[in-house]
Design a protein around this motif. Structure first.
Motif, short mmCIF file in Angstrom:
data_model
loop_
_atom_site.label_atom_id
_atom_site.label_comp_id
_atom_site.label_asym_id
_atom_site.label_seq_id
_atom_site.Cartn_x
_atom_site.Cartn_y
_atom_site.Cartn_z
N MET A 1 0.84 -1.19 0.00
CA MET A 1 0.00 0.00 0.00
C MET A 1 0.88 1.24 0.00
O MET A 1 1.90 1.29 0.67
CB MET A 1 -0.91 0.00 1.24
N LYS A 2 0.45 2.26 -0.78
CA LYS A 2 1.23 3.49 -0.83
C LYS A 2 1.20 4.20 0.51
O LYS A 2 0.25 4.06 1.28
CB LYS A 2 0.64 4.42 -1.90
N PRO A 3 2.25 5.01 0.81
CA PRO A 3 2.23 5.76 2.05
C PRO A 3 1.01 6.64 2.14
O PRO A 3 0.57 7.21 1.15
CB PRO A 3 3.52 6.60 1.96
N LYS A 4 0.46 6.75 3.32
CA LYS A 4 -0.73 7.56 3.51
C LYS A 4 -0.42 9.02 3.26
O LYS A 4 0.56 9.56 3.75
CB LYS A 4 -1.25 7.38 4.94
N GLN A 5 -1.26 9.68 2.45
CA GLN A 5 -1.06 11.07 2.15
C GLN A 5 -1.48 11.93 3.34
O GLN A 5 -2.25 11.51 4.19
CB GLN A 5 -1.91 11.47 0.93
N THR A 6 -0.96 13.15 3.36
CA THR A 6 -1.39 14.10 4.39
C THR A 6 -2.84 14.48 4.11
O THR A 6 -3.18 14.91 3.02
CB THR A 6 -0.51 15.36 4.37
N MET A 53 -9.77 15.63 -6.26
CA MET A 53 -9.91 14.18 -6.09
C MET A 53 -8.94 13.46 -7.03
O MET A 53 -8.89 13.72 -8.22
CB MET A 53 -11.35 13.77 -6.42
N PRO A 54 -8.14 12.52 -6.49
CA PRO A 54 -7.19 11.79 -7.34
C PRO A 54 -7.90 10.93 -8.39
O PRO A 54 -9.06 10.52 -8.20
CB PRO A 54 -6.43 10.90 -6.34
N GLN A 55 -7.21 10.66 -9.48
CA GLN A 55 -7.71 9.72 -10.48
C GLN A 55 -7.68 8.32 -9.88
O GLN A 55 -6.64 7.86 -9.41
CB GLN A 55 -6.86 9.77 -11.74
N GLY A 56 -8.82 7.64 -9.88
CA GLY A 56 -8.89 6.33 -9.26
C GLY A 56 -8.43 5.21 -10.17
O GLY A 56 -8.61 5.27 -11.40
N ASP A 57 -7.84 4.18 -9.58
CA ASP A 57 -7.39 2.99 -10.30
C ASP A 57 -8.28 1.82 -9.86
O ASP A 57 -8.14 1.32 -8.73
CB ASP A 57 -5.93 2.70 -9.95
N PRO A 58 -9.22 1.39 -10.71
CA PRO A 58 -10.15 0.32 -10.31
C PRO A 58 -9.46 -0.98 -9.91
O PRO A 58 -9.92 -1.67 -8.99
CB PRO A 58 -11.02 0.12 -11.56
N SER A 59 -8.37 -1.34 -10.58
CA SER A 59 -7.67 -2.59 -10.26
C SER A 59 -7.10 -2.53 -8.85
O SER A 59 -7.21 -3.49 -8.07
CB SER A 59 -6.54 -2.85 -11.27
N ARG A 60 -6.50 -1.42 -8.52
CA ARG A 60 -5.96 -1.28 -7.16
C ARG A 60 -7.12 -1.19 -6.16
O ARG A 60 -7.01 -1.68 -5.04
CB ARG A 60 -5.07 -0.05 -7.07
N GLY A 61 -8.21 -0.57 -6.56
CA GLY A 61 -9.37 -0.51 -5.69
C GLY A 61 -9.91 -1.89 -5.36
O GLY A 61 -10.32 -2.16 -4.23
N GLN A 127 -5.80 8.69 -2.09
CA GLN A 127 -5.65 7.86 -3.28
C GLN A 127 -6.35 6.51 -3.09
O GLN A 127 -7.01 6.00 -4.01
CB GLN A 127 -4.17 7.64 -3.60
N ASP A 128 -6.21 5.92 -1.90
CA ASP A 128 -6.92 4.68 -1.60
C ASP A 128 -8.42 4.86 -1.80
O ASP A 128 -9.10 4.01 -2.39
CB ASP A 128 -6.67 4.25 -0.15
N ALA A 134 -13.45 4.11 -7.59
CA ALA A 134 -13.39 3.75 -9.01
C ALA A 134 -13.76 2.29 -9.24
O ALA A 134 -14.45 1.95 -10.21
CB ALA A 134 -12.00 4.04 -9.57
N PHE A 135 -13.32 1.42 -8.35
CA PHE A 135 -13.66 -0.01 -8.46
C PHE A 135 -15.16 -0.21 -8.35
O PHE A 135 -15.76 -0.92 -9.17
CB PHE A 135 -12.94 -0.81 -7.37
N TYR A 136 -15.79 0.41 -7.37
CA TYR A 136 -17.23 0.21 -7.19
C TYR A 136 -18.02 0.80 -8.36
O TYR A 136 -18.98 0.19 -8.84
CB TYR A 136 -17.69 0.83 -5.87
N GLU A 137 -17.63 1.97 -8.84
CA GLU A 137 -18.36 2.58 -9.95
C GLU A 137 -18.30 1.69 -11.18
O GLU A 137 -19.28 1.60 -11.94
CB GLU A 137 -17.77 3.95 -10.27
#
Length: 237
Positions: A1-6, A53-61, A127-128, A134-137
């Protein structure tokens, strides 16, 4: 998992609310705080946040959905396993993203379910959240025939009630419940019990994370019979 953003700091009152909820996991957060304790969005603040809002990645979602055991409540693909939990499959990404922000910042703390979601969302980066949304949509809404004009909720959905200053549901949520622009959610296929409970929370003032109190104002004049009819109108059961 990517580091948590501020993440955005909403204010000390929300931090205090989180402490109360974690100290009393068996107590409804609605009972531990007054409405005025929650710092809500202004339309301008939400517009700025949504634009970032970040661009979502459905695969990662999907990976996050599996790793966080989201399916235990929301179903394998977000289709919901019981009437206690909302359908996320096909939900507008902007709406899902907003709800996770609201849970994490304790803008939503209307009941114990909200408390559970706050605990989950606090560990997610923005980002998470966008990836999950994005995955749910991507899963799509259920097919259904549009209810007949004879349905008891048809007029509320299509024309509202000008005598009570009730805006038609379709103005924000689409003519067939598929959702409107920006954060306006899809309603098609939501479980009846969840829909009714949500409307009652808005009506009673326990849920108030709606920008400019749009849903609270809509729900306030509705009768129990009208809420039940709307729940049936949007369900696919």
């Amino acid at each position: 998992m990517k580091p948590k953003q501020t993440r955005r700091v909403v204010g000390p009152l929300l931090a205090a609310g989180a402490a109360i909820g974690l100290a009393l996991p068996g107590v409804s957060l609605a009972a531990t705080a007054e409405k005025g304790d929650v710092v809500q969005w202004t339309p301008g603040e939400w517009h700025t946040t949504m634009a970032a809002m970040p661009q979502g990645d459905p695969s990662r979602g999907e990976e996050l959905h599996d790793d966080a055991f989201c399916a235990s409540c929301h179903g394998e693909h977000g289709e919901s396993v019981t009437g206690n939990w909302p359908r996320l499959a096909g939900q507008r990404a902007e709406y899902t993203y907003k709800q996770m922000l609201d849970y994490a910042d304790h803008r939503r703390r209307e009941d114990n379910r909200a408390h559970l979601m706050s605990v989950v969302s606090e560990d997610l980066s923005e980002q998470d959240m966008a990836d999950l949304a994005a995955f749910y949509e991507q899963q799509g809404l259920p097919d259904r025939a549009k209810p007949e004009k004879s349905h008891p909720a048809h007029d509320l959905v299509s024309v509202g009630d000008p005598s009570r200053l009730i805006t038609p549901c379709a103005a924000c949520h689409g003519s067939n419940g598929s959702g409107g622009i920006n954060e306006s959610p899809s309603l098609r296929g939501q479980p009846v019990d969840y829909f009714v409970r949500t409307m009652e929370l808005f009506k009673d003032g326990h849920r108030h994370n709606d920008v400019a109190k749009g849903m609270s104002q809509f729900a306030d004049p509705l009768t129990d019979e009208e809420i039940a009819a709307l729940a049936d109108y949007y369900s696919v059961d």
